[in-house]
Design a protein around this motif. Structure first.
Motif, PDB file in Angstrom:
ATOM      1  N   TRP A 150      -3.369  41.103  61.455  1.00 39.06           N
ATOM      2  CA  TRP A 150      -3.244  40.297  60.243  1.00 39.06           C
ATOM      3  C   TRP A 150      -4.009  40.900  59.068  1.00 39.06           C
ATOM      4  CZ3 TRP A 150      -4.742  38.155  64.988  1.00 39.06           C
ATOM      5  CH2 TRP A 150      -3.707  37.479  65.658  1.00 39.06           C
ATOM      6  N   ILE A 151      -5.074  41.643  59.368  1.00 45.26           N
ATOM      7  CA  ILE A 151      -5.932  42.129  58.279  1.00 45.26           C
ATOM      8  C   ILE A 151      -5.562  43.544  57.852  1.00 45.26           C
ATOM      9  CG2 ILE A 151      -8.310  42.571  57.559  1.00 45.26           C
ATOM     10  CD1 ILE A 151      -9.188  40.375  59.497  1.00 45.26           C
ATOM     11  N   MET A 152      -5.753  44.538  58.739  1.00 40.32           N
ATOM     12  CA  MET A 152      -5.441  45.927  58.366  1.00 40.32           C
ATOM     13  C   MET A 152      -4.343  46.539  59.234  1.00 40.32           C
ATOM     14  SD  MET A 152      -7.435  46.308  55.774  1.00 40.32           S
ATOM     15  CE  MET A 152      -8.056  47.900  55.285  1.00 40.32           C
ATOM     16  N   GLY A 153      -4.181  46.052  60.460  1.00 38.70           N
ATOM     17  CA  GLY A 153      -3.065  46.459  61.297  1.00 38.70           C
ATOM     18  C   GLY A 153      -3.058  47.906  61.712  1.00 38.70           C
ATOM     19  N   THR A 154      -4.224  48.509  61.832  1.00 34.58           N
ATOM     20  CA  THR A 154      -4.286  49.922  62.200  1.00 34.58           C
ATOM     21  C   THR A 154      -5.387  50.114  63.225  1.00 34.58           C
ATOM     22  OG1 THR A 154      -4.487  52.155  61.271  1.00 34.58           O
ATOM     23  CG2 THR A 154      -5.825  50.453  60.248  1.00 34.58           C
ATOM     24  N   ASN A 155      -5.958  51.306  63.331  1.00 32.93           N
ATOM     25  CA  ASN A 155      -7.107  51.543  64.200  1.00 32.93           C
ATOM     26  C   ASN A 155      -7.828  52.796  63.710  1.00 32.93           C
ATOM     27  OD1 ASN A 155      -6.211  54.016  65.864  1.00 32.93           O
ATOM     28  ND2 ASN A 155      -4.476  52.603  66.095  1.00 32.93           N
ATOM     29  N   PRO A 156      -9.097  52.970  64.090  1.00 38.50           N
ATOM     30  CA  PRO A 156      -9.863  54.105  63.574  1.00 38.50           C
ATOM     31  C   PRO A 156      -9.243  55.466  63.851  1.00 38.50           C
ATOM     32  CG  PRO A 156     -11.342  52.488  64.529  1.00 38.50           C
ATOM     33  CD  PRO A 156      -9.950  52.033  64.865  1.00 38.50           C
ATOM     34  N   SER A 157      -8.591  55.624  64.995  1.00 38.91           N
ATOM     35  CA  SER A 157      -7.971  56.924  65.312  1.00 38.91           C
ATOM     36  C   SER A 157      -6.812  57.215  64.377  1.00 38.91           C
ATOM     37  CB  SER A 157      -7.489  56.937  66.761  1.00 38.91           C
ATOM     38  OG  SER A 157      -8.581  56.823  67.651  1.00 38.91           O
ATOM     39  N   GLU A 158      -5.983  56.218  64.106  1.00 40.20           N
ATOM     40  CA  GLU A 158      -4.870  56.389  63.172  1.00 40.20           C
ATOM     41  C   GLU A 158      -5.387  56.712  61.777  1.00 40.20           C
ATOM     42  OE1 GLU A 158      -1.415  53.682  61.009  1.00 40.20           O
ATOM     43  OE2 GLU A 158      -2.149  53.080  62.997  1.00 40.20           O
ATOM     44  N   ILE A 159      -6.444  56.023  61.366  1.00 43.88           N
ATOM     45  CA  ILE A 159      -7.031  56.276  60.051  1.00 43.88           C
ATOM     46  C   ILE A 159      -7.569  57.701  59.975  1.00 43.88           C
ATOM     47  CG2 ILE A 159      -8.935  55.635  58.517  1.00 43.88           C
ATOM     48  CD1 ILE A 159      -8.587  52.754  59.671  1.00 43.88           C
ATOM     49  N   ALA A 160      -8.280  58.121  61.015  1.00 42.31           N
ATOM     50  CA  ALA A 160      -8.841  59.476  61.025  1.00 42.31           C
ATOM     51  C   ALA A 160      -7.746  60.527  60.902  1.00 42.31           C
ATOM     52  CB  ALA A 160      -9.647  59.689  62.309  1.00 42.31           C
ATOM     53  N   GLU A 161      -6.633  60.293  61.580  1.00 39.43           N
ATOM     54  CA  GLU A 161      -5.513  61.251  61.488  1.00 39.43           C
ATOM     55  C   GLU A 161      -4.989  61.344  60.064  1.00 39.43           C
ATOM     56  OE1 GLU A 161      -1.085  61.932  63.507  1.00 39.43           O
ATOM     57  OE2 GLU A 161      -2.479  60.456  64.347  1.00 39.43           O
ATOM     58  N   ARG A 162      -4.869  60.226  59.389  1.00 37.20           N
ATOM     59  CA  ARG A 162      -4.413  60.224  57.999  1.00 37.20           C
ATOM     60  C   ARG A 162      -5.405  60.967  57.105  1.00 37.20           C
ATOM     61  NH1 ARG A 162      -2.355  54.120  56.460  1.00 37.20           N
ATOM     62  NH2 ARG A 162      -0.737  53.926  58.053  1.00 37.20           N
ATOM     63  N   LEU A 163      -6.680  60.649  57.295  1.00 35.76           N
ATOM     64  CA  LEU A 163      -7.692  61.231  56.425  1.00 35.76           C
ATOM     65  C   LEU A 163      -7.836  62.733  56.644  1.00 35.76           C
ATOM     66  CD1 LEU A 163     -10.430  58.447  56.639  1.00 35.76           C
ATOM     67  CD2 LEU A 163      -8.729  58.801  54.835  1.00 35.76           C
ATOM     68  N   ASN A 164      -7.584  63.184  57.859  1.00 32.10           N
ATOM     69  CA  ASN A 164      -7.668  64.615  58.149  1.00 32.10           C
ATOM     70  C   ASN A 164      -6.636  65.419  57.377  1.00 32.10           C
ATOM     71  OD1 ASN A 164      -9.664  65.805  59.987  1.00 32.10           O
ATOM     72  ND2 ASN A 164      -9.046  64.151  61.375  1.00 32.10           N
ATOM     73  N   ALA A 165      -5.585  64.750  56.923  1.00 27.95           N
ATOM     74  CA  ALA A 165      -4.558  65.436  56.128  1.00 27.95           C
ATOM     75  C   ALA A 165      -4.988  65.646  54.683  1.00 27.95           C
ATOM     76  CB  ALA A 165      -3.256  64.639  56.171  1.00 27.95           C
ATOM     77  N   ASP A 166      -6.133  65.067  54.302  1.00 24.48           N
ATOM     78  CA  ASP A 166      -6.644  65.168  52.933  1.00 24.48           C
ATOM     79  C   ASP A 166      -7.822  66.142  52.935  1.00 24.48           C
ATOM     80  OD1 ASP A 166      -8.166  64.716  50.567  1.00 24.48           O
ATOM     81  OD2 ASP A 166      -7.292  62.716  50.351  1.00 24.48           O
TER      82      ASP A 166
END
Length: 288
Positions: free
Chosen positions: A109-125
């Protein structure tokens, strides 16, 4: 630094401390992530979407909106001074700031993701990778994403309220009405639950002890902090009290079995208004 003197050392409330010394690179990175919509599954929101640091560390809504457009079940608590509480969330389900952050990221309901998914996105930056390398010696991963956000949130304390100045020995910091309100706050029993450095946040309590207070569930709640309470309407876990005046009257009846007079309410509200601290040099609720 504010220190309680001999005349206030026995008070049930202590002055809020200055922010902890934390690696500034981690704090800066955490602040960037706090406002980054890539932390949500559909890139639609950031932590700051519900926790507006320019106002009260929360929002003005009774219920913020979930990812699916429905209302979240509980009113959003302010993130200011949250790190000083002994448990996190209205129900106190989380024992550490890190576990609370992780739960918010993973909530559908709040962010709908997880730290691993976020890390993968951020690694592309490349720029973000560089910031993580400077702060942690490695790129983004599930652990340091949460660590960075927690590091920033631990700096979100708001010292310097007028009440804290009074606790530190300045007799002119509070007006007569505010002092009377504080005396009532103690004598009526409010301070039985709202005490300590965070004026709450350090125990659980059943609501509606003598009379119904708000939505009956959850029945047991972590007592919220009253720091900056004048800036955080609406009140209660269901956001059902629109003003501080209304909240004080309802709390008096529901929790203390006391029908407060208008004068008592006015003085308690005056005292609660003295609890507004400072963030980055300005009072909470006043945008820099």
């Amino acid at each position: 630094m504010l220190d309680a003197n001999s005349t206030t050392a026995k008070e049930p409330i202590t002055p809020i401390p200055e922010p902890a010394t934390i690696d500034p690179l981690k704090v800066k990175l955490g602040e960037r992530l706090f406002g980054d919509p890539r932390l949500s599954h559909d890139n639609s929101r950031s932590c700051a979407s519900c926790h507006d640091l320019r106002t009260n560390g929360a929002s003005r809504n009774s219920h913020d909106v979930a990812l699916d457009g429905s209302g979240l079940p509980l009113n959003t608590l302010t993130v200011f001074n949250a790190s000083l509480s002994f448990r996190f969330g209205w129900e106190g389900k989380f024992r550490t700031l890190e576990s609370d952050i992780k739960a918010s990221l993973e909530s559908p309901w709040i962010m709908g993701t997880n730290p691993s998914e976020i890390a993968e996105r951020l690694n592309a930056d490349a720029g973000v990778r560089q910031e993580f390398a400077a702060a942690f010696g490695r790129g983004p991963d599930a652990l340091n994403v949460v660590d960075a956000i927690a590091s920033f949130e631990r700096t979100l304390v708001t010292p310097g309220s007028r009440f804290d100045h009074w606790l530190a020995g300045d007799p002119a910091a509070l007006s007569a009405d505010e002092l009377n309100g504080y005396r009532l706050f103690k004598s009526l029993g409010c301070a039985s639950c709202h005490q300590g450095v965070n004026i709450g946040g350090n125990l659980f309590e059943r609501h509606g002890i003598f009379h119904p207070l708000a939505s009956p569930q959850p029945e047991i709640l972590r007592v919220p902090s009253l720091r900056n309470v004048a800036t955080t309407p609406p009140y209660f876990h269901d956001g059902s009290a629109p003003t501080l005046d209304d909240a004080v009257r309802k709390m008096g009846l529901a929790q203390l079995n006391s029908t407060l007079t208008n004068q008592q309410v006015n003085e308690i509200v005056a005292y609660l208004q003295s609890l507004t601290g400072y963030y980055r040099g300005v009072p909470v609720g006043a945008s820099p």
